[in-house]
Scaffold this motif. Sequence first.
Motif, short mmCIF file in Angstrom:
data_model
loop_
_atom_site.label_atom_id
_atom_site.label_comp_id
_atom_site.label_asym_id
_atom_site.label_seq_id
_atom_site.Cartn_x
_atom_site.Cartn_y
_atom_site.Cartn_z
N GLN A 149 46.58 52.70 38.55
CA GLN A 149 45.23 52.53 38.04
C GLN A 149 45.09 51.20 37.31
N VAL A 150 46.10 50.80 36.60
CA VAL A 150 46.07 49.50 35.91
C VAL A 150 45.99 48.37 36.93
N ALA A 151 46.77 48.48 38.01
CA ALA A 151 46.72 47.45 39.05
C ALA A 151 45.32 47.36 39.66
N GLU A 152 44.71 48.53 39.87
CA GLU A 152 43.34 48.54 40.41
C GLU A 152 42.37 47.90 39.43
N ASP A 153 42.53 48.20 38.16
CA ASP A 153 41.66 47.61 37.15
C ASP A 153 41.83 46.10 37.07
N GLN A 154 43.07 45.64 37.21
CA GLN A 154 43.32 44.20 37.20
C GLN A 154 42.62 43.50 38.37
N ALA A 155 42.63 44.16 39.55
CA ALA A 155 41.92 43.61 40.70
C ALA A 155 40.42 43.58 40.44
N ALA A 156 39.90 44.62 39.78
CA ALA A 156 38.47 44.66 39.47
C ALA A 156 38.10 43.55 38.50
N VAL A 157 38.97 43.28 37.54
CA VAL A 157 38.73 42.19 36.60
C VAL A 157 38.72 40.85 37.33
N GLN A 158 39.68 40.67 38.22
CA GLN A 158 39.73 39.42 38.99
C GLN A 158 38.47 39.24 39.83
N GLN A 159 38.00 40.34 40.46
CA GLN A 159 36.78 40.28 41.25
C GLN A 159 35.57 39.94 40.38
N ALA A 160 35.55 40.51 39.19
CA ALA A 160 34.44 40.23 38.27
C ALA A 160 34.46 38.76 37.83
N ARG A 161 35.65 38.21 37.61
CA ARG A 161 35.75 36.79 37.27
C ARG A 161 35.26 35.92 38.44
N ILE A 162 35.64 36.32 39.66
CA ILE A 162 35.19 35.57 40.83
C ILE A 162 33.67 35.62 40.94
N ASN A 163 33.10 36.82 40.76
CA ASN A 163 31.65 36.95 40.83
C ASN A 163 30.97 36.10 39.76
N LEU A 164 31.59 36.02 38.60
CA LEU A 164 31.02 35.18 37.54
C LEU A 164 31.08 33.71 37.94
N SER A 165 32.18 33.30 38.60
CA SER A 165 32.27 31.91 39.05
C SER A 165 31.24 31.60 40.13
N TYR A 166 30.84 32.63 40.89
CA TYR A 166 29.84 32.43 41.93
C TYR A 166 28.47 32.10 41.36
N THR A 167 28.25 32.38 40.08
CA THR A 167 26.95 32.04 39.49
C THR A 167 26.81 30.53 39.29
#
Length: 372
Positions: A149-167
């Motif tokens: 679950q921690v690994a999944e959460d880390q991937a979600a954080v990375q995706q959220a950072r990527i989405n933020l960079s897309y702005t």
Amino acid sequence: MMRYPLIFLLTAVTLGLTGCQGKARHEMPPLQVQLTTPTQENMTHYVGYLGTVTPIQTVTVIPQTSGLLQNISFTQGAMVSKGQTLFTIDPAQTRAELAQALAKLAADQATARYNRNLVDQDRPLAEKDFITRQSFDQAVSQAQAAAAQVAEDQAAVQQARINLSYTRITAPINGRIGLALVKAGNLVVANQTQLTTINEINPITINFSVPQAQLGAARQAQSQNTNLPIQEEKGGTLLAQGKLTFIDNTVSASTATVSLQVTVPNTNHKLWPGQYVLVQMPVQHIANALVLPVGAVQQGSSGPFVYTVEQGKATDKAIQVLWETGKKAVISGITPQTRVIFPLPARLYPGAAVQTGAAGHSTKQQHQGSPS
């Protein structure tokens, strides 16, 4: 009866005047002319083909996240650099998603630490059979699930950072940018809304076609890395020079032509995408070609000719004009020693009496002053 002597007298006067005029024509002084001989030069025949300027890359800028377009950070039509900020999408939502992902990661990391500690505590107990093997295996399974679950959460954080960079939308290439197709304040949709386009224009390419008969000349130009002059559509002004970098692998069956492409350094940005230009391609080279000024070549009913001098008379000498370039005509049909009249004086015609030398100026003045 007295009319007959008068008629005879008038007839005699008329014949006398006619004879005088004929004598005046016969005594016209020869035309003063200058002679030249062909030069021998290494000449290359260039043929102009109409081409279209095409950017090496054209990129359509599309957002990778949805949101409200907040800012436009470029001048329309200007040059932009790779990595330069072009648009900004309101980052509030993606920042909130990142914060939520970070919070969930922190909570699951705590759960994972707790389950890992339980396993560490239960391991010696299980080895001494103080707890059942089933209880220990269950604790290990829970620890592994928490780690996953921690690994999944880390991937979600990375995706959220990527989405933020897309702005923050940046230029993917160096080039000239077009119009902003969406104004600030509008909602943009991920992978759908077109924001603008960028054309890479340095270097730039030119697409054109030549008849299949010139395929050999094109391959030679490519193999020899020959510079091809690029002129304006109607010829004249030289815009740039480029190298032939592409020859299509098929001759078009419908047009009997071959598609070619020239790559041109465009540092001065004289070439513009979509512009029509004239590509000058070398199709023939002659070493020691005979060259005359274009003005020395005349066009007659039987073809081109030049004036030479034979026994004091202007004589037309048939030649072949291979091609003309600027003020030069590349010819054949005469020898390098042939003396050709140039420049051509007025009233020159085949059979006219001509004279070479520097004394023609005074003779011409006397002729202009003599009665006709």
